[in-house]
Design an enzyme around this catalytic site. Sequence first.
Site, PDB file in Angstrom:
ATOM      1  N   ASP A 115      34.531  43.595  41.927  1.00 53.30           N
ATOM      2  CA  ASP A 115      35.944  43.883  41.629  1.00 53.30           C
ATOM      3  C   ASP A 115      36.293  45.287  42.117  1.00 53.30           C
ATOM      4  O   ASP A 115      36.924  46.070  41.404  1.00 53.30           O
ATOM      5  CB  ASP A 115      36.206  43.750  40.129  1.00 53.30           C
ATOM      6  CG  ASP A 115      37.705  43.649  39.818  1.00 53.30           C
ATOM      7  OD1 ASP A 115      38.495  43.450  40.760  1.00 53.30           O
ATOM      8  OD2 ASP A 115      38.066  43.780  38.641  1.00 53.30           O
ATOM      9  N   ARG A 149      42.282  50.312  41.425  1.00 48.01           N
ATOM     10  CA  ARG A 149      42.494  50.320  39.973  1.00 48.01           C
ATOM     11  C   ARG A 149      41.180  50.539  39.223  1.00 48.01           C
ATOM     12  O   ARG A 149      41.189  50.923  38.048  1.00 48.01           O
ATOM     13  CB  ARG A 149      43.133  49.002  39.529  1.00 48.01           C
ATOM     14  CG  ARG A 149      42.281  47.775  39.810  1.00 48.01           C
ATOM     15  CD  ARG A 149      42.954  46.473  39.437  1.00 48.01           C
ATOM     16  NE  ARG A 149      42.162  45.323  39.877  1.00 48.01           N
ATOM     17  CZ  ARG A 149      42.252  44.787  41.086  1.00 48.01           C
ATOM     18  NH1 ARG A 149      43.113  45.285  41.960  1.00 48.01           N
ATOM     19  NH2 ARG A 149      41.490  43.760  41.434  1.00 48.01           N
ATOM     20  N   ASN A 150      40.051  50.284  39.880  1.00 50.68           N
ATOM     21  CA  ASN A 150      38.739  50.426  39.252  1.00 50.68           C
ATOM     22  C   ASN A 150      37.970  51.633  39.776  1.00 50.68           C
ATOM     23  O   ASN A 150      36.736  51.679  39.689  1.00 50.68           O
ATOM     24  CB  ASN A 150      37.922  49.148  39.442  1.00 50.68           C
ATOM     25  CG  ASN A 150      38.478  48.000  38.633  1.00 50.68           C
ATOM     26  OD1 ASN A 150      39.056  48.221  37.562  1.00 50.68           O
ATOM     27  ND2 ASN A 150      38.340  46.786  39.130  1.00 50.68           N
ATOM     28  N   ASP A 158      34.440  50.352  35.951  1.00 48.04           N
ATOM     29  CA  ASP A 158      34.648  48.951  35.578  1.00 48.04           C
ATOM     30  C   ASP A 158      33.563  48.035  36.141  1.00 48.04           C
ATOM     31  O   ASP A 158      33.760  47.306  37.107  1.00 48.04           O
ATOM     32  CB  ASP A 158      36.023  48.450  36.027  1.00 48.04           C
ATOM     33  CG  ASP A 158      36.494  47.286  35.164  1.00 48.04           C
ATOM     34  OD1 ASP A 158      35.627  46.567  34.645  1.00 48.04           O
ATOM     35  OD2 ASP A 158      37.702  47.099  35.013  1.00 48.04           O
TER      36      ASP A 158
END
Length: 506
Positions: free
Chosen positions: A360, A364-365, A378
């Site tokens: 992922d 955003r991570n 994350d």
Amino acid sequence: MEDFRERFIMCCQSTFPCFRDPANNTSSGTEKRDIKVIVNEGAAKRANMTLPPTPVEKPGYVYVALYDYTARTEHDLSFNAGDKLEPLRKEEDWWYARGITGISANKEGYIPANYVAPIESLDAEPWYFPETKRLEAEKMLTSQKNKNGAFLIRNCESQQGELSLSVLDNGKVKHYKIRKLENGGYFVSKTRSFFTLRDLVEHYSRNEDGLCVCLAEPCKKTHGLSYNTVDHWEISRSSLKLLKKLGAGQFGEVFEGIWNDRTAVAVKTLKTGTMDPKDFLREAQIMKKLRHARLIQLYAVCTTEEPIYIITELMSHGSLQEYLQKDKGASLQMSDQIEMGAQVTSGMAYLELQNYIHRDLAARNVLVGDNNVCKVADFGLARMENENVYEAKEGTKFPVKWTAPEAIHENKFTIKSDVWSFGILLYEIVMFGQMPYPNMTNFQVVQQLPKGYRMPCPLNCPKYLYDIMSECWKDSPADRPTFETLQWKLEDFFDMDLKQSFDEQV
């Protein structure tokens, strides 16, 4: 001269019995004699002066502090660089010690073992890291705690008996061989040699003299929260204060918090009933195993009651996606953006080496700290690779616009599918957090990728950088570069003629 001789003899006679006249040195047990003592005024003054205390240190038992350390629990011992300490009990990374000098003199508590070194040894020098490997030196120097010019001296891996000088220069680490002379001296350049390593460090701290930058402060070291949480990850919920919400997701929320009223932390919570706590805690289990300057560090967990907490280091600027969207090019230059990408590849190259896949990877991570320091976060979906491939369960949801075609269509994830995602992340960085594949739905992306469609070069993106994105988006996973290759390609960008690079835009 004769007068001085007489005064000297008289002084000795008054102080030392053996110098007295034997005829006047006899006495009975009962007879008292009037003794006239001639006092040397200079000697008397010196006798009344405050002298340094008699050394009590034993070689090998007394250590000197290399850095300041502030106690984080009642069991720790505070000290300043230069203080002397005596280890009473050594327990791997943390020792129970007594302060000899300084702010904790005569007090006892736990100290981080690699903050001290035997007194009067080369190990007591804060820049001497003899057993540190080249890769580890780079990880340590690029920590956000170090500033430009931070350095260390270590044993050279390629040539036994030789030393290496590793220096942080604008986010990159340069390595220089330190060679020894037959007479025992040292040199980096044949034009100048030094009798000791201390002399060498002192010289290059004042002058670049051919180095990339003047040596500044020695490399710093980092630890977890305290002695109590090194081997025992569980901490008391009452020791945490949640200050403000940083974000929220499907399974929980993230807060800024403070631990024991001393240490700023990020607290990730699991919303009761949304998922199996074991799945939530898998992230913490993975983070315990993974330690790198470009990966978020796990501090502790709270699992004895709900909601369950995962406690990590706090990054002051939140997610890279939000950071880019807020900036919109106001202060970030292309060189800053490329440096961000290089930092992400550094963390991912470590995962690659450890045979982990992220699954992922997206802006955003990635979290951002001061001075644009970026760390991959994350790890909720991270998995150990089994025979280089992880097959997701049927029905697993994917972030389609970041996911490689083979992962979408065949549920197969590898480190090369992470490489594809990194190409998308690079696009996000260049476009200041804009959604990839603008004006396309997830369904359209899934339909067009197998037909060869790729996002065009973003406006104002250097051709060199877009070429890297394109390599990440190769049809065959085997044709995509490794993260190690991506790292040196991005770092090499700073050695190019930047003007020429920008002129060659597509």
